[in-house]
Enzyme design. Structure first.
Site, mmCIF file in Angstrom:
data_model
loop_
_atom_site.group_PDB
_atom_site.id
_atom_site.type_symbol
_atom_site.label_atom_id
_atom_site.label_comp_id
_atom_site.label_asym_id
_atom_site.label_seq_id
_atom_site.Cartn_x
_atom_site.Cartn_y
_atom_site.Cartn_z
ATOM 1 N N GLU A 174 15.650 8.498 -98.504
ATOM 2 C CA GLU A 174 16.666 8.838 -99.528
ATOM 3 C C GLU A 174 16.430 7.993 -100.820
ATOM 4 O O GLU A 174 16.970 6.949 -101.271
ATOM 5 C CB GLU A 174 18.068 8.498 -98.901
ATOM 6 C CG GLU A 174 18.614 9.449 -98.126
ATOM 7 C CD GLU A 174 18.969 10.944 -98.784
ATOM 8 O OE1 GLU A 174 20.143 10.973 -99.638
ATOM 9 O OE2 GLU A 174 18.004 11.610 -98.841
ATOM 10 N N LYS A 231 11.307 11.795 -103.858
ATOM 11 C CA LYS A 231 11.741 13.166 -103.691
ATOM 12 C C LYS A 231 11.158 14.043 -105.010
ATOM 13 O O LYS A 231 10.739 15.248 -104.871
ATOM 14 C CB LYS A 231 13.129 13.578 -103.498
ATOM 15 C CG LYS A 231 13.829 12.931 -102.113
ATOM 16 C CD LYS A 231 15.169 13.087 -101.909
ATOM 17 C CE LYS A 231 15.578 12.369 -100.626
ATOM 18 N NZ LYS A 231 15.341 13.127 -99.415
ATOM 19 N N SER A 251 21.011 13.868 -97.862
ATOM 20 C CA SER A 251 22.380 13.727 -97.370
ATOM 21 C C SER A 251 23.267 13.280 -98.707
ATOM 22 O O SER A 251 24.351 13.596 -98.161
ATOM 23 C CB SER A 251 22.377 12.630 -96.313
ATOM 24 O OG SER A 251 21.948 11.284 -96.917
ATOM 25 N N ASN A 272 29.529 14.149 -95.436
ATOM 26 C CA ASN A 272 29.412 12.710 -95.778
ATOM 27 C C ASN A 272 30.532 12.360 -96.598
ATOM 28 O O ASN A 272 31.016 11.150 -96.442
ATOM 29 C CB ASN A 272 28.006 12.361 -96.288
ATOM 30 C CG ASN A 272 26.826 12.369 -95.283
ATOM 31 O OD1 ASN A 272 27.243 12.215 -94.092
ATOM 32 N ND2 ASN A 272 25.782 12.439 -95.788
#
Length: 685
Positions: free
Chosen positions: A391, A396, A418, A489
């Site tokens: 993450e 990314k 996430s 989440n």
């Protein structure tokens, strides 16, 4: 001769053939009308002129999926249910006592009432395809087999095996069904007709369990076995939440030695269960699941078939996404810079295939579809590219900058983030509308939910294609708006943080977990935090508090700083070893406050209402489904929105306001409590 809507009658080569083709339905289910017509069909057959009876399905790839669950919703009382169930019993008893042998020719899924019908036949032959499932999963609907299945399955395969299937609700592939004795033959589909002739020509007595399996029906042995089974079930299901498995055991314990009495008692027992709140809510969950499945389907020009998947990142999540896609028949390339990481992913994939397929040839074929890719070459041919690295937004962004250069023009570019909003990532693309979120949950092979995350710039056709992809790999898609934490989440984290707050106050960890599991959660929040990883919890909590306010507990920060990350490091809130968590004495010796359950559950419910109010998901039923299949919210309660409606929206708001006054703004009610009519939203289409 009476015209039949759902059954066709024919005589072929001396065999009576009854073909079920339920009108206006994609699959066969045993509605009361279908069962009534079966009785009429048996009336019309002259058993004196035929040598046997075959029952088959006209639906390609499916035999009978079970009883018509939609009829459960119309039943208001045990007495009303008894009329339907008794009629079904009478028909299957009649089928069982036909003057000629009968064969169930099973060409696909044979579940619930479908298997009960097949068990009433003299023989069963099934198409040996690993996608086919057989079983009695009625406990998943809060009931137990009600068309004679508790008796006939036990007689056919013995008490231990029958109880295992009925109490767990699990299903088996044809090869295993043959090994257990549920079916007489499992053959390739092209040989089904020959298999029918073979079993009829054997002219042998109907198979039944004998020897030591039969001895288990003796009174004293039955009582001891029942107590053993009750202990096993108690480890997994609270009788106050899920009474059906306990009813199965009691039914057999009392009547296992008397066939007629057990058949009659089965009717009474299942009819009581149908009217319970647990069964009604689990039926709701069944229809929620069916509704989410439809989101993963499309017809006509919108329909796409995905054959090749490229996954970037061979950690636990990336590796498990790749192996699941390969298991579902796709060719998968998985890239990582580390050959060791790829080797670990390949090893886990082999373990999954072995566990699921149970056939060396099928396992090898799946392994052939799972292709490690150090050079990232598979991206060029992929229909779907899934980024599943750590993450970090910059990392990314770098991945997608490279992928857009090599990806096919119509390939889906997806991130498994996430918590990072897509708006942070999509500017790496010349066409930011190509980016969509495919957020899987750990463990991938068990968690059915996939969040389909749509950013402000995501093309509608890309989001729809992503939902179809999820459906093709047998996952349940829930469309969510791109925002910090998305749906699952966002809602789960306040619940976990409140548990940490209770722990900090001195409430023992095991006591906190017990309160949550007593409510119906599948795992306590302290155990869950340790299992997910406290570093991951901290990262998500920091992201969410930046966006929505609040504080991250210093206790959580301290544990991560000390390297106490939970199960993966050997210590978190609990100490972890080979046998699991040593949670004795963890979290202090303080008493458990009377409002412990409310503190955790109302943090969860308040955030759920906030997500609906903010349009994170625009459908109340999809929120219920997403949170049941994504967080394990107590299924017997029907979902968090349904739970609020059942308890009374105004009453629940009063309880939340009391917590707000006592504990401060982390319990401040969302505006949605007063502006939304939750009962009305659950009913709206």
């Amino acid at each position: 001769m009476t015209d039949l809507q759902h059954w066709r009658i024919a005589v072929e080569d001396g065999l009576g053939v009854l073909t079920l083709d339920k009108k206006d339905s994609a699959q066969n289910v045993l509605s009361s009308e279908v069962m009534s017509e079966l009785n009429l069909a048996l009336d019309q057959l002259d058993t004196g002129s035929i040598r046997g009876l075959v029952i088959e399905s006209a639906k390609g790839g499916g035999f009978i999926a079970g009883a018509d669950v939609s009829e459960f919703e119309t039943v208001d009382s045990p007495a009303e249910a008894k009329t339907l169930v008794t009629a079904a019993h009478n028909v299957l008893n009649r089928l069982e006592s036909m003057g000629v042998p009968s064969v169930a020719k099973i060409n696909g899924h044979c579940l619930g009432g479908g298997l009960e019908l097949a068990l009433a036949c003299t023989y069963r032959v099934v198409c040996d395809d690993p996608s086919v499932r057989l079983g009695l999963p009625e406990v998943m609907l809060g009931i137990h087999p009600g068309f004679g299945g508790t008796v006939r399955l036990t007689e056919t395969i013995g008490v231990p095996a029958a109880m295992d299937l009925m109490l767990s609700g699990r299903t088996v592939i044809p090869k295993i069904a043959k090994r257990m004795g549920i079916v007489d033959l499992a053959v390739p589909e092209r040989q089904l007709s020959r298999a029918v002739d073979f079993v009829l020509n054997k002219k042998s007595a109907k198979r039944s369990a004998g020897g030591w399996k039969k001895a288990l029906n003796v009174g004293p042995v039955r009582i001891a076995m029942a107590k053993f089974l009750q202990r096993q079930v108690a480890a997994k299901a609270d009788p106050n939440h899920y009474p059906a498995p306990y009813q199965i055991i009691e039914l057999w314990q009392k009547h296992g030695g008397d066939r007629k009495a057990m058949l009659e008692a089965e009717i009474e027992s299942v009819c009581k269960l149908v009217a319970t709140p647990t069964s009604r809510n689990l039926v709701k969950v069944f229809f929620l699941q069916e509704e989410l499945k439809k989101l993963g389907k499309a017809d006509g020009a919108e329909k796409r078939e995905f054959e090749r998947v490229h996954v970037i990142g061979a950690g636990v999540m990336g590796g498990d996404i790749a192996s699941w896609c390969a298991l579902r028949g796709m060719t998968v390339t998985i890239h990582d810079r580390s050959a060791e990481a790829l080797a670990r992913a390949r090893k886990r994939a082999h373990q999954l295939f072995t566990r699921k397929l149970r056939d060396k040839r099928l396992v090898q074929r799946a392994m052939d579809r799972f292709q490690p890719d150090l050079k990232n070459a598979g991206a060029q041919r992929a229909d779907v590219i899934i980024e599943a690295i750590f993450e970090n937004a910059e990392a990314k962004i770098s991945v997608f900058s490279e992928m857009q250069k090599v990806a096919k023009p119509d390939a889906i570019l997806a991130t498994n983030t996430s918590s990072i909003p897509l708006e942070t990532l999509c500017n790496a693309l010349s066409k930011p509308g190509r980016l969509v979120g495919l957020h899987f949950f750990n463990p991938v092979a068990k968690m059915q939910l996939v969040e389909i995350v749509k950013g402000e710039k995501t093309y509608a056709k890309v989001a729809k294609a992503a939902s179809q992809f999820a459906g093709q790999i047998s996952r349940l898609p829930v469309p969510v708006k791109s925002s910090p934490g998305f749906l699952v989440n966002r809602i789960l984290m306040p619940y976990l943080l409140e548990a940490v707050e209770l722990y900090k106050e001195g409430v023992p960890g095991p006591a906190i977990d017990k309160v949550a599991t007593r409510f119906g959660m599948p795992m306590g929040p302290i155990t869950l935090a340790d299992t997910v990883g406290l570093d991951i919890c901290l990262h998500v909590a920091e992201n969410l508090t930046q966006s929505y306010g609040g504080e991250v507990p210093k206790l959580l920060e301290d544990k991560v700083s000390a390297g106490k990350l939970g199960k993966k490091s050997g210590e978190g809130f609990y100490t972890w070893g080979k046998k699991g968590a040593d949670n004795s004495g963890k979290g202090g010796s303080g008493s458990v406050p009377n409002d412990t359950e409310d503190r955790m559950i109302f943090r969860y419910l308040n955030e759920t209402v906030a997500c609906l109010h903010e349009g994170i998901v625009d459908n109340a039923r999809h929120i219920d489904g997403g949170l049941i299949f994504g967080t394990g919210f107590a299924p017997f309660r029907g979902g968090p929105i349904s739970y609020i409606v059942e308890k009374g929206q105004a009453t629940m708001l009063e309880r939340l306001e009391t917590l707000h006054e006592k504990y401060g703004d982390r319990f401040k009610p969302s505006d949605g409590w007063k502006s939304l009519d939750l009962a009305d939203l659950l009913q709206s289409k």
